[in-house]
Design a protein around this motif. Structure first.
Motif, mmCIF file in Angstrom:
data_model
loop_
_atom_site.group_PDB
_atom_site.id
_atom_site.type_symbol
_atom_site.label_atom_id
_atom_site.label_comp_id
_atom_site.label_asym_id
_atom_site.label_seq_id
_atom_site.Cartn_x
_atom_site.Cartn_y
_atom_site.Cartn_z
ATOM 1 N N LEU A 150 0.831 -1.208 0.000
ATOM 2 C CA LEU A 150 0.000 0.000 0.000
ATOM 3 C C LEU A 150 0.864 1.255 0.000
ATOM 4 N N ASP A 151 1.932 1.250 0.775
ATOM 5 C CA ASP A 151 2.796 2.431 0.842
ATOM 6 C C ASP A 151 3.436 2.715 -0.512
ATOM 7 N N ARG A 152 3.849 1.677 -1.216
ATOM 8 C CA ARG A 152 4.423 1.904 -2.546
ATOM 9 C C ARG A 152 3.362 2.402 -3.520
ATOM 10 N N PHE A 153 2.149 1.877 -3.396
ATOM 11 C CA PHE A 153 1.059 2.328 -4.252
ATOM 12 C C PHE A 153 0.730 3.790 -3.967
ATOM 13 N N GLY A 154 0.943 4.238 -2.722
ATOM 14 C CA GLY A 154 0.600 5.608 -2.337
ATOM 15 C C GLY A 154 1.431 6.673 -3.007
ATOM 16 N N GLY A 155 2.555 6.317 -3.601
ATOM 17 C CA GLY A 155 3.309 7.273 -4.390
ATOM 18 C C GLY A 155 4.285 8.118 -3.595
ATOM 19 N N GLU A 156 4.776 9.181 -4.250
ATOM 20 C CA GLU A 156 5.862 9.992 -3.706
ATOM 21 C C GLU A 156 5.464 10.736 -2.442
ATOM 22 N N GLU A 157 4.251 11.269 -2.389
ATOM 23 C CA GLU A 157 3.846 12.044 -1.208
ATOM 24 C C GLU A 157 3.834 11.163 0.033
ATOM 25 N N LEU A 158 3.261 9.972 -0.086
ATOM 26 C CA LEU A 158 3.241 9.057 1.051
ATOM 27 C C LEU A 158 4.663 8.651 1.426
ATOM 28 N N ALA A 159 5.509 8.417 0.432
ATOM 29 C CA ALA A 159 6.902 8.029 0.719
ATOM 30 C C ALA A 159 7.639 9.151 1.443
ATOM 31 N N ARG A 160 7.364 10.403 1.053
ATOM 32 C CA ARG A 160 8.026 11.540 1.703
ATOM 33 C C ARG A 160 7.614 11.652 3.171
ATOM 34 N N VAL A 161 6.315 11.564 3.441
ATOM 35 C CA VAL A 161 5.837 11.659 4.821
ATOM 36 C C VAL A 161 6.327 10.469 5.638
ATOM 37 N N LYS A 162 6.371 9.287 5.026
ATOM 38 C CA LYS A 162 6.846 8.095 5.731
ATOM 39 C C LYS A 162 8.308 8.254 6.128
ATOM 40 N N ALA A 163 9.128 8.807 5.238
ATOM 41 C CA ALA A 163 10.544 9.015 5.559
ATOM 42 C C ALA A 163 10.684 10.021 6.703
ATOM 43 N N GLN A 164 9.889 11.088 6.679
ATOM 44 C CA GLN A 164 9.932 12.076 7.760
ATOM 45 C C GLN A 164 9.495 11.451 9.079
ATOM 46 N N TYR A 165 8.449 10.624 9.004
ATOM 47 C CA TYR A 165 7.972 9.975 10.230
ATOM 48 C C TYR A 165 9.043 9.063 10.810
ATOM 49 N N LYS A 166 9.704 8.278 9.955
ATOM 50 C CA LYS A 166 10.725 7.354 10.453
ATOM 51 C C LYS A 166 11.857 8.102 11.142
ATOM 52 N N ALA A 167 12.255 9.254 10.570
ATOM 53 C CA ALA A 167 13.319 10.041 11.197
ATOM 54 C C ALA A 167 12.873 10.566 12.554
ATOM 55 N N ALA A 168 11.626 11.068 12.636
ATOM 56 C CA ALA A 168 11.112 11.580 13.906
ATOM 57 C C ALA A 168 10.955 10.458 14.922
ATOM 58 N N PHE A 169 10.501 9.297 14.474
ATOM 59 C CA PHE A 169 10.331 8.174 15.395
ATOM 60 C C PHE A 169 11.670 7.700 15.930
ATOM 61 N N ARG A 170 12.696 7.655 15.063
ATOM 62 C CA ARG A 170 14.027 7.259 15.531
ATOM 63 C C ARG A 170 14.555 8.247 16.572
ATOM 64 N N ALA A 171 14.335 9.544 16.324
ATOM 65 C CA ALA A 171 14.780 10.555 17.286
ATOM 66 C C ALA A 171 14.058 10.381 18.617
ATOM 67 N N TYR A 172 12.759 10.113 18.546
ATOM 68 C CA TYR A 172 11.974 9.907 19.768
ATOM 69 C C TYR A 172 12.459 8.674 20.522
ATOM 70 N N GLU A 173 12.656 7.571 19.818
ATOM 71 C CA GLU A 173 13.095 6.336 20.460
ATOM 72 C C GLU A 173 14.480 6.489 21.091
ATOM 73 N N THR A 174 15.363 7.204 20.402
ATOM 74 C CA THR A 174 16.714 7.403 20.939
ATOM 75 C C THR A 174 16.684 8.208 22.222
ATOM 76 N N ALA A 175 15.957 9.352 22.195
ATOM 77 C CA ALA A 175 15.876 10.199 23.395
ATOM 78 C C ALA A 175 15.161 9.481 24.532
ATOM 79 N N ARG A 176 14.098 8.755 24.211
ATOM 80 C CA ARG A 176 13.345 8.043 25.247
ATOM 81 C C ARG A 176 14.204 6.956 25.897
#
Length: 581
Positions: A150-176
């Motif tokens: 589904l994420d691949r079907f969602g195209g570039e916009e979904l991929a961009r937001v997903k990449a941003q989310y992963k970076a934010a989640f990694r930062a959150y997990e590291t600090a936590r």
């Protein structure tokens, strides 16, 4: 892409070698001719469990081998490298997957000449070939696979937001994680800080110097043997220059001087050169005598008190080297290594405050991006469901409905805050169940065909294999199945086992499995049909009489219609590319 398959002693197939091409390949033949054995060979190559009963009667083992062209970026290479079947920096062009199965049930898996576990073969195979059939493992069976599709079907916009989310989640997990670790180990860290502070204070106060232990050891040995050293120095001085009490006794320096004067008394070049050399010797002897006298004088100034000081210093250095390093140099290195650690754990309060702020900020950002990601997935899911349902209608499943369900996960995960599920209701009144549940083998193959066509290039696997995709259909629905297989084959290699001429007509490569019998044993021949023989095979599939003029005319019509569809599809693709450009 599978370039070639070699089969030996599987079912009714004694020996076969099959070269495959890109695009759509169909396998046809009479019932029992051995089409299933081709799929059995693929199952063996892909690491699936295969029963020993598949070994040809009278043979000790069955074998299957495939030469597969593998994209350089395929994850299959990582698995092959880890298994020792490929080099990290070696050429990345093709892999050879092979499997043998003995009549007793024992199997052996091989990747490019290296024996590997069957699971490794399966791991490589799953990234290269997707098999859809009644007994095949469903490619999109797991929630993670469905989410990725589904994420691949969602195209570039979904991929961009997903990449941003992963970076934010990694930062959150590291600090936590760091905040929790520091909080949970506060007592231990406080004790560690006190111990480090005391150790560094001790080392700094001692002010040990590199090489100091060896220098002190040498000085101690000298003081411990002072009488012997004094006597040796004095005797050397006497031998070199004599003493006031024995001014007439011969000395080394006096003898050398006398020899030099004797040589200088004669005017001869050779003797003059020798005299010059003795002058150098005399100067060296005089220097040695002076240094020996100074050495004896220094010994007289250093007494037992100095020896005690040296021994105390050596004991202090030995104490720190036992605790922090084998040498003064190691002690100094340990101290420099620990200073940043002391600074780090000595400011835990400030660190905790900073980490809490970073954690909360990253969590807020990740939560916001997760909501955006869920919205995009929901939107993409609705479009995917609509397009797949339309495809299913054309594939003789007009009442089937695919639903893409995006539900809250209850917490942030590495992939978002939701769970993706592809649900299928095969007919009205049937509950929407996850893929693979509630649909027959033929229906499921058509569902997967519809999904793969819609996903197109968004979630590609280099090769797709379909079995029973045309089960229970005919007429216009069979033509629709063939069209969609041809559409999918524009992007990937597609291999289809079919009994419908409407499907077979769309193939670029037509493989016929012909059953025969020799000495009471059934065998099959596998052969790629040239263009001239395709009409005959399609006529046989249409009417059972390959020599029938009417059947051959109908077969030629099917081929012409398939060629016209392919031309229209290519033209539509070119127009689409032109619009995008």
């Amino acid at each position: 892409m599978i370039e070639e398959i070699r089969i030996s002693d599987i079912g009714v197939i004694e020996e076969a070698s099959l070269e495959l091409s890109p695009g759509l390949t169909v396998l046809t033949g009479e019932t029992g001719a051995g089409k299933t054995m081709i799929l059995t060979a693929l199952s063996m190559i892909l690491g699936d469990k295969v029963e020993a009963a598949r070994v040809r009667v009278g043979s000790s083992k069955a074998g299957a081998e495939a030469i597969i062209a593998v994209p350089a970026e395929s994850p299959a290479w990582d698995v092959a490298v880890e298994a020792g079947a490929a080099e990290e920096d070696g050429p990345r062009e093709e892999l050879i997957l092979a499997r043998t199965l003995s009549a007793s049930g024992r199997s052996r898996a091989i990747v490019s000449g290296r024996t590997v576990p069957a699971a490794t073969l399966g791991e490589i195979g799953r990234s290269l070939v997707a098999v859809h059939g009644q007994t095949a493992q469903l490619r999109l069976a797991t929630a993670s696979a469905q989410r990725r599709a589904l994420d691949r079907f969602g195209g570039e916009e979904l991929a961009r937001v997903k990449a941003q989310y992963k970076a934010a989640f990694r930062a959150y997990e590291t600090a936590r994680a760091l905040h929790e670790e520091i909080s949970a180990t506060a007592r231990e860290r406080l004790l560690e800080a006190e111990q480090l502070r005391a150790a560094l204070k001790e080392i700094d106060a001692l002010d040990v110097q590199p090489g100091e232990d060896e220098a002190l050891k040498e000085a101690a040995l000298r003081l411990e043997n002072v009488e012997g050293l004094r006597r040796a120095g004095a005797l050397a001085g006497e031998a070199l220059t004599g003493t006031e009490d024995a001014s007439d006794a011969p000395t080394a320096l006096g003898l050398v001087e006398a020899a030099k004067r004797a040589l200088e008394s004669e005017e001869d070049p050779v003797l003059s050169r020798l005299a010059a050399r003795l002058e150098t010797v005399s100067a060296d002897l005089n220097d040695v005598a002076v240094e020996a006298a100074a050495f004896v004088t220094d010994l007289d100034t250093e007494g037992p008190q100095r020896l005690d000081e040296i021994q105390e210093r050596r004991a202090a250095i030995a104490h720190v080297t036992r605790r922090y390093g084998p040498t003064p140099e190691a002690v100094l290195a340990w101290a420099e290594e620990k200073r940043p650690r002391l600074e780090e754990i000595g400011n835990d309060d400030a660190t905790l405050e900073r980490l809490a702020a970073e954690r909360d900020a990253a969590h807020a950002e990740a939560t916001s991006l997760a909501s955006e990601l869920t919205a995009l997935r929901t939107q993409a899911g609705a479009e995917l469901a609509r397009r797949v349902s339309e495809e299913l209608a054309a594939l003789a499943m007009p009442s089937a409905r695919l639903t893409v369900e995006v539900t809250e996960a209850g917490a942030l995960t590495p992939h978002g805050a939701d769970v993706v599920a592809l649900l299928l209701a095969p007919h009205p009144g049937a509950p929407a169940l996850n893929l693979g549940k509630g649909a027959s083998g033929g229906e499921l193959s058509r569902v997967m065909l519809a999904l793969e066509v819609v996903l197109g290039t968004a979630d590609p696997v280099p090769t797709f294999v379909f079995d029973e995709v045309d089960a229970g259909v005919g007429g216009k629905a069979a033509v629709a199945v063939g069209q969609r297989l041809a559409m999918l084959a524009e992007h990937v290699q597609v291999i289809v086992v079919t009994h419908l001429p409407q499907v077979a007509a769309f193939a670029q490569t037509h493989v016929r499995i012909l059953k025969g019998e020799s000495e009471g044993v059934t065998s099959s021949d596998v052969r790629v049909l040239p263009a001239a023989e395709r009409v005959t095979e399609l006529a046989r599939m249409l009417a059972g009489h390959e020599t029938s003029d009417a059947a051959q005319a109908h077969a030629q019509e099917l081929l012409d219609d398939a060629a016209a569809f392919a031309a229209r599809s290519r033209e539509a693709t070119k127009k689409g590319q032109h619009r995008r450009a």
